[in-house]
Scaffold this active site. Structure first.
Site, PDB file in Angstrom:
ATOM      1  N   LYS A 100      -0.951  -1.451  -4.464  1.00  0.00           N
ATOM      2  CA  LYS A 100      -2.127  -0.151  -4.483  1.00  0.00           C
ATOM      3  C   LYS A 100      -1.101   0.916  -5.046  1.00  0.00           C
ATOM      4  O   LYS A 100      -0.670   1.679  -4.283  1.00  0.00           O
ATOM      5  CB  LYS A 100      -2.398   0.215  -3.163  1.00  0.00           C
ATOM      6  CG  LYS A 100      -3.846  -0.670  -2.390  1.00  0.00           C
ATOM      7  CD  LYS A 100      -4.399  -0.207  -1.336  1.00  0.00           C
ATOM      8  CE  LYS A 100      -5.435  -0.761  -0.948  1.00  0.00           C
ATOM      9  NZ  LYS A 100      -5.645  -0.839   0.704  1.00  0.00           N
ATOM     10  N   ASP A 125       0.700  -1.318   0.119  1.00  0.00           N
ATOM     11  CA  ASP A 125       0.042   0.089  -0.020  1.00  0.00           C
ATOM     12  C   ASP A 125       0.976   1.219   0.152  1.00  0.00           C
ATOM     13  O   ASP A 125       1.418   1.783  -1.083  1.00  0.00           O
ATOM     14  CB  ASP A 125      -0.766  -0.026   1.135  1.00  0.00           C
ATOM     15  CG  ASP A 125      -1.798   0.939   1.249  1.00  0.00           C
ATOM     16  OD1 ASP A 125      -2.055   1.890   0.220  1.00  0.00           O
ATOM     17  OD2 ASP A 125      -2.696   1.059   2.333  1.00  0.00           O
TER      18      ASP A 125
HETATM   19  P1  5GP Z   1       2.176  -0.718   3.737  1.00  0.00           P
HETATM   20  O1  5GP Z   1       3.021  -0.559   4.666  1.00  0.00           O
HETATM   21  O2  5GP Z   1       2.483  -0.682   2.276  1.00  0.00           O
HETATM   22  O3  5GP Z   1       1.161   0.717   3.673  1.00  0.00           O
HETATM   23  O4  5GP Z   1       1.099  -1.727   4.109  1.00  0.00           O
HETATM   24  C1  5GP Z   1       1.076  -3.170   3.871  1.00  0.00           C
HETATM   25  C2  5GP Z   1       0.577  -3.847   4.868  1.00  0.00           C
HETATM   26  O5  5GP Z   1      -0.655  -3.324   5.008  1.00  0.00           O
HETATM   27  C3  5GP Z   1       0.117  -5.219   4.060  1.00  0.00           C
HETATM   28  O6  5GP Z   1       0.969  -6.235   4.440  1.00  0.00           O
HETATM   29  C4  5GP Z   1      -1.541  -5.488   4.692  1.00  0.00           C
HETATM   30  O7  5GP Z   1      -1.196  -6.223   5.801  1.00  0.00           O
HETATM   31  C5  5GP Z   1      -1.896  -4.118   4.987  1.00  0.00           C
HETATM   32  N1  5GP Z   1      -2.789  -3.526   4.124  1.00  0.00           N
HETATM   33  C6  5GP Z   1      -2.667  -2.505   3.251  1.00  0.00           C
HETATM   34  N2  5GP Z   1      -3.718  -2.664   2.406  1.00  0.00           N
HETATM   35  C7  5GP Z   1      -4.516  -3.432   2.779  1.00  0.00           C
HETATM   36  C8  5GP Z   1      -5.871  -3.809   2.277  1.00  0.00           C
HETATM   37  O8  5GP Z   1      -6.585  -3.318   1.499  1.00  0.00           O
HETATM   38  N3  5GP Z   1      -6.464  -4.836   3.072  1.00  0.00           N
HETATM   39  C9  5GP Z   1      -5.901  -5.374   3.848  1.00  0.00           C
HETATM   40  N4  5GP Z   1      -6.651  -6.526   4.333  1.00  0.00           N
HETATM   41  N5  5GP Z   1      -4.744  -5.195   4.471  1.00  0.00           N
HETATM   42  C10 5GP Z   1      -4.090  -4.085   3.696  1.00  0.00           C
END
Ligand code: 5GP
Ligand code: MG
Length: 181
Positions: free
Chosen positions: A131, A103
């Site tokens: 994303k 994300d």
């Molecule tokens: P980042 O650090 O890239 O923002 O987030 C990564 C983590 O956030 C992923 O490993 C996941 O656990 C969680 N995450 C991000 N977006 C989503 C989503 O749309 N759904 C879910 N269930 N988890 C998400």
């Protein structure tokens, strides 16, 4: 559980296709490697996807898992907690880190930094879903992507909402009513 899903975004068949594509890309990148790469799945979310990916890789690979947690509810806290360590010494190895979804990129960035600090020869990154619209700190390449997804909160095939829904065999969007429970 299925009643809580508003819309299915990726069917099980589509996810298997995504995993096969990622597997073949990993195979292509490491087929002439002297040492097998170490595939590191991030627990818990990446388990179903990594399990599917490795079935389709036709070259020697090592498999490891690392328990991390970055999210509370449906917003990224930014801070990553690491609850386990790898058994395989990572120094001098080619590492492929795989997460369920990238994300903001904050979680993956911290993992990459850790493996670089541990002396990995190379660190490549893969994910089931990306994303793209939301990347904050993605100054690293995402080498293997199952599929892009829009800026909505998804669950299933490893992805959770407060630790639930990981066991859905597809990826979908939760009904608003679930958040208000
Ligand atoms: P980042 O650090 O890239 O923002 O987030 C990564 C983590 O956030 C992923 O490993 C996941 O656990 C969680 N995450 C991000 N977006 C989503 C989503 O749309 N759904 C879910 N269930 N988890 C998400
Ligand atoms: Mg996760």
């Amino acid at each position: 559980m299925n009643n809580d899903i508003k819309e299915i975004l990726f069917s099980h068949t589509q996810i298997v296709e995504m995993a096969t594509k990622v597997a073949k890309e990993i195979e292509r990148d490491f087929k002439d490697n002297e040492n097998p790469p170490v595939i590191v799945g991030l627990l818990v979310g990446a388990v179903p996807f990594v399990a599917e990916v490795i079935k389709h890789i036709d070259i020697p690979v090592e498999i490891e898992f690392l328990r991390v947690k970055s999210y509370v509810g449906d917003t990224s806290s930014g801070a990553l907690k690491i609850y386990s360590h790898l058994v395989t010494p990572i120094k001098g190895r080619d590492v492929v880190v795989i997460d369920d979804i990238i994300d903001t990129g904050l979680s993956m960035k911290q993992i990459i930094n850790m493996f670089v600090a541990d002396g990995a020869k190379s660190v490549k990154v893969g994910c089931m879903l990306e994303k793209k619209a939301r990347h904050e700190v993605v100054d690293f390449d995402i080498n293997y992507v199952g599929s892009q997804v829009g800026n909505q909160f998804v669950v299933g095939f490893g992805l959770d909402y407060n630790e639930l829904y990981r066991n859905l065999p597809y990826i979908g969007v939760l009904k608003e009513s679930v958040y208000k429970k």
